[in-house]
Every structure is written in structure tokens, then in C-alpha cells.
Design an enzyme around this catalytic site. Sequence first.
Site, PDB file in Angstrom:
ATOM      1  N   GLU A 116      -3.901  -1.334  -0.827  1.00  0.00           N
ATOM      2  CA  GLU A 116      -4.485  -1.319  -2.186  1.00  0.00           C
ATOM      3  C   GLU A 116      -3.757  -2.302  -3.095  1.00  0.00           C
ATOM      4  OE1 GLU A 116      -4.249   2.927  -2.630  1.00  0.00           O
ATOM      5  OE2 GLU A 116      -5.764   3.118  -1.053  1.00  0.00           O
ATOM      6  N   GLY A 124      -9.068   6.487   3.248  1.00  0.00           N
ATOM      7  CA  GLY A 124      -9.935   7.210   2.319  1.00  0.00           C
ATOM      8  C   GLY A 124     -11.396   7.236   2.737  1.00  0.00           C
ATOM      9  N   GLY A 130      -2.647   9.958   2.497  1.00  0.00           N
ATOM     10  CA  GLY A 130      -3.134   9.825   1.126  1.00  0.00           C
ATOM     11  C   GLY A 130      -3.815  11.113   0.684  1.00  0.00           C
ATOM     12  N   GLY A 131      -5.134  11.157   0.804  1.00  0.00           N
ATOM     13  CA  GLY A 131      -5.937  12.282   0.297  1.00  0.00           C
ATOM     14  C   GLY A 131      -5.406  13.658   0.675  1.00  0.00           C
ATOM     15  N   GLU A 173      -1.676   0.931   8.651  1.00  0.00           N
ATOM     16  CA  GLU A 173      -2.809   1.535   7.948  1.00  0.00           C
ATOM     17  C   GLU A 173      -4.014   0.595   8.038  1.00  0.00           C
ATOM     18  OE1 GLU A 173      -1.228   4.629   4.863  1.00  0.00           O
ATOM     19  OE2 GLU A 173      -1.607   2.740   3.874  1.00  0.00           O
ATOM     20  N   SER A 202      -6.818   8.421   6.753  1.00  0.00           N
ATOM     21  CA  SER A 202      -7.557   9.661   7.000  1.00  0.00           C
ATOM     22  C   SER A 202      -6.844  10.611   7.965  1.00  0.00           C
ATOM     23  CB  SER A 202      -8.980   9.347   7.490  1.00  0.00           C
ATOM     24  OG  SER A 202      -9.677   8.598   6.507  1.00  0.00           O
ATOM     25  N   HIS A 246       1.260  -1.868   0.368  1.00  0.00           N
ATOM     26  CA  HIS A 246       0.087  -1.037   0.651  1.00  0.00           C
ATOM     27  C   HIS A 246      -1.170  -1.890   0.506  1.00  0.00           C
ATOM     28  CE1 HIS A 246      -2.940   2.089   0.378  1.00  0.00           C
ATOM     29  NE2 HIS A 246      -2.047   2.895   0.923  1.00  0.00           N
ATOM     30  N   ASN A 298       1.531   9.910   0.079  1.00  0.00           N
ATOM     31  CA  ASN A 298       1.335   8.918  -0.983  1.00  0.00           C
ATOM     32  C   ASN A 298       0.304   9.491  -1.953  1.00  0.00           C
ATOM     33  OD1 ASN A 298       0.692   6.720  -2.552  1.00  0.00           O
ATOM     34  ND2 ASN A 298      -0.103   5.451  -0.894  1.00  0.00           N
ATOM     35  N   TRP A 299       0.779   9.919  -3.106  1.00  0.00           N
ATOM     36  CA  TRP A 299      -0.116  10.598  -4.061  1.00  0.00           C
ATOM     37  C   TRP A 299      -1.008   9.619  -4.827  1.00  0.00           C
ATOM     38  CZ3 TRP A 299       3.519  14.809  -6.716  1.00  0.00           C
ATOM     39  CH2 TRP A 299       3.997  15.667  -5.724  1.00  0.00           C
ATOM     40  N   LYS A 300      -0.752   8.339  -4.674  1.00  0.00           N
ATOM     41  CA  LYS A 300      -1.537   7.303  -5.363  1.00  0.00           C
ATOM     42  C   LYS A 300      -1.640   7.627  -6.860  1.00  0.00           C
ATOM     43  CE  LYS A 300      -3.683   6.129  -1.018  1.00  0.00           C
ATOM     44  NZ  LYS A 300      -4.826   5.643  -0.259  1.00  0.00           N
TER      45      LYS A 300
HETATM   46  P1  13P Z   1      -5.972   8.486   3.190  1.00  0.00           P
HETATM   47  O1  13P Z   1      -5.114   9.459   3.957  1.00  0.00           O
HETATM   48  O2  13P Z   1      -6.606   9.080   1.975  1.00  0.00           O
HETATM   49  O3  13P Z   1      -6.955   7.804   4.096  1.00  0.00           O
HETATM   50  O4  13P Z   1      -4.994   7.342   2.631  1.00  0.00           O
HETATM   51  C1  13P Z   1      -4.111   6.724   3.487  1.00  0.00           C
HETATM   52  C2  13P Z   1      -3.180   5.894   2.690  1.00  0.00           C
HETATM   53  O5  13P Z   1      -3.563   4.891   2.115  1.00  0.00           O
HETATM   54  C3  13P Z   1      -1.770   6.329   2.595  1.00  0.00           C
HETATM   55  O6  13P Z   1      -0.970   5.340   2.046  1.00  0.00           O
END
Ligand code: 13P
Length: 250
Positions: free
Chosen positions: A96, A172, A233-234, A166, A212, A94, A9-11
Site C-alpha cells: 500500500e 484484502g 491485516g483484516g 505479500e 487474507s 508495504h 497490521n491494523w492499517k
Molecule cells: P489482509 O490480511 O487484510 O489481506 O491484509 C494483509 C496485509 O496487507 C498485511 O500487511
Amino acid sequence: MKQFYMAGNWKMHKTVAESATFAKELSDKLSPCKEKVMIAPAFTALAAVAEVLKGSKILLGAQNMAGEEQGAHTGEVSVLMLKDLGVKVVILGHSERRHSYLETDKMVNAKLLLSIRHGIDPILCVGETLEEREAGRLESVVGTQLRSGLAGLAAAEIAKVTIAYEPVWAIGTGKTATPEDADAVHAYIRKVVAELYGEVAAKAICIQYGGSVKADNVVALMAKPNIDGALVGGASLKAETFAPIALFRP
Ligand code: 13P
């Protein structure tokens, strides 16, 4: 051997050119990959990345979509537009979106049913905040997100759904749920799916862990019986951090 489902997920990162270059690098690096892999760039980069992924096994995903097919919804992106670009997967609910943009279970459910109707496979995200976990509400929060998110979904369609667990406090932050903790929640998710759709569906459903995930914890997480993949994510933003996750060896 079990096939894992690794998703990036590149956000809200990368321009069109950066996304296309990165997608090309990934499709080259991941050509020997045996796992199922999906990448979800920003909406603006979907068309360019779709072009790059032609002929690649990597699936194209979107990070969200509207709960309506079309109409007066300024700023929204429709399932029809995603389908038009060759999007195969959509991340829904998600944390977020739930926390920063106040998406409710009802909205997530409408999106999920719409994605299924149009042949785009949803990844339904669920997860508790630290406060909810500490108050002993983990199961009630995750259970409600699941039951409401899947409401009205026919039994014949559950195989198209992936669940991503999640925990909000692990996103993050560098804090990962221990493999044991994550596995216990995944087992609970499977139990809820069994209540709703039966044991066969519960056994077959893919449940990703997200929060993470890195090259150095992926092996221990994927070793757990109820963890079937990762939503990253990251670490999905660079080939040197995502490729080792997608290419991990149990
Ligand atoms: P991180 O891997 O940066 O913690 O993010 C997880 C995430 O929200 C994937 O959708």
C-alpha cells in the site's frame, strides 16, 4: 519446535481508545501464546498501546517510518520518535505504501538501514501484482525488491530482518495464495537471501506470508517448510479472528 512470528497490521483503523482496549483484550487472550506476536497500531495510538503492552510479550510495531532521522519533513514520523515510544518493530515497503504513496525500493532501503541503525527490527514487505505474476515476472519483481531493499545491509544485521511475502492480489481480497504457491515464493526468497548472505542466514531468516490469512487457512499455510509466520491485516482487527491465528496449533 519452530516458533512462528504472527503480526497484526491494523492499517488505518481504530481510535486511541479503541486501540488501547483492543490491545488489552489481546494481551489477556494471548498470554498463553508460544509464538512471537507483534501488533502495529496507527501512529496516533502507539503511545497508548505501548502503555497497555508493558509487561506483555506482545511486541509493539509501527506501520511505516521516515527515511530520514529528523528535519523538515512535514507529515513524517521519525525512527527517533518511534524509539522514544518503545516501538520494537517497523513494517517497511508495504504494497500500500509502494502503490498508493509511490515508495520506491531506494526509499524502502533507506528506511531499513535507518531502522537497523536504531535497533528497531524491520519487516521488509515484498510481493508482485497479478499483472506481474501473469506476465511471468514474479521472481524478477520480488528479487529486485529484496536485493534493493537489503542493499548495504551488513551480514551481521540480516538476523534482525523479517521478510513478509505479500502478493498484492491476495491483500484484502479474500484470495489467498495456495500454501504450495506461497511456499515456492518463500523458497525463492530464501535462495536470494542465500546468495546475498549465505546458507546459514537464509535458513534462519523468518519469512512471513501475508494476504487474507484467516483462522481457517493458517494451519495449512504454516505447515509449509518455508513459511515462518503471518502478517495479518483484516483478521488482526478483532480478538476473535486474530487470537485463533496467533494461538493456532500445527
Ligand atoms: P489482509 O490480511 O487484510 O489481506 O491484509 C494483509 C496485509 O496487507 C498485511 O500487511
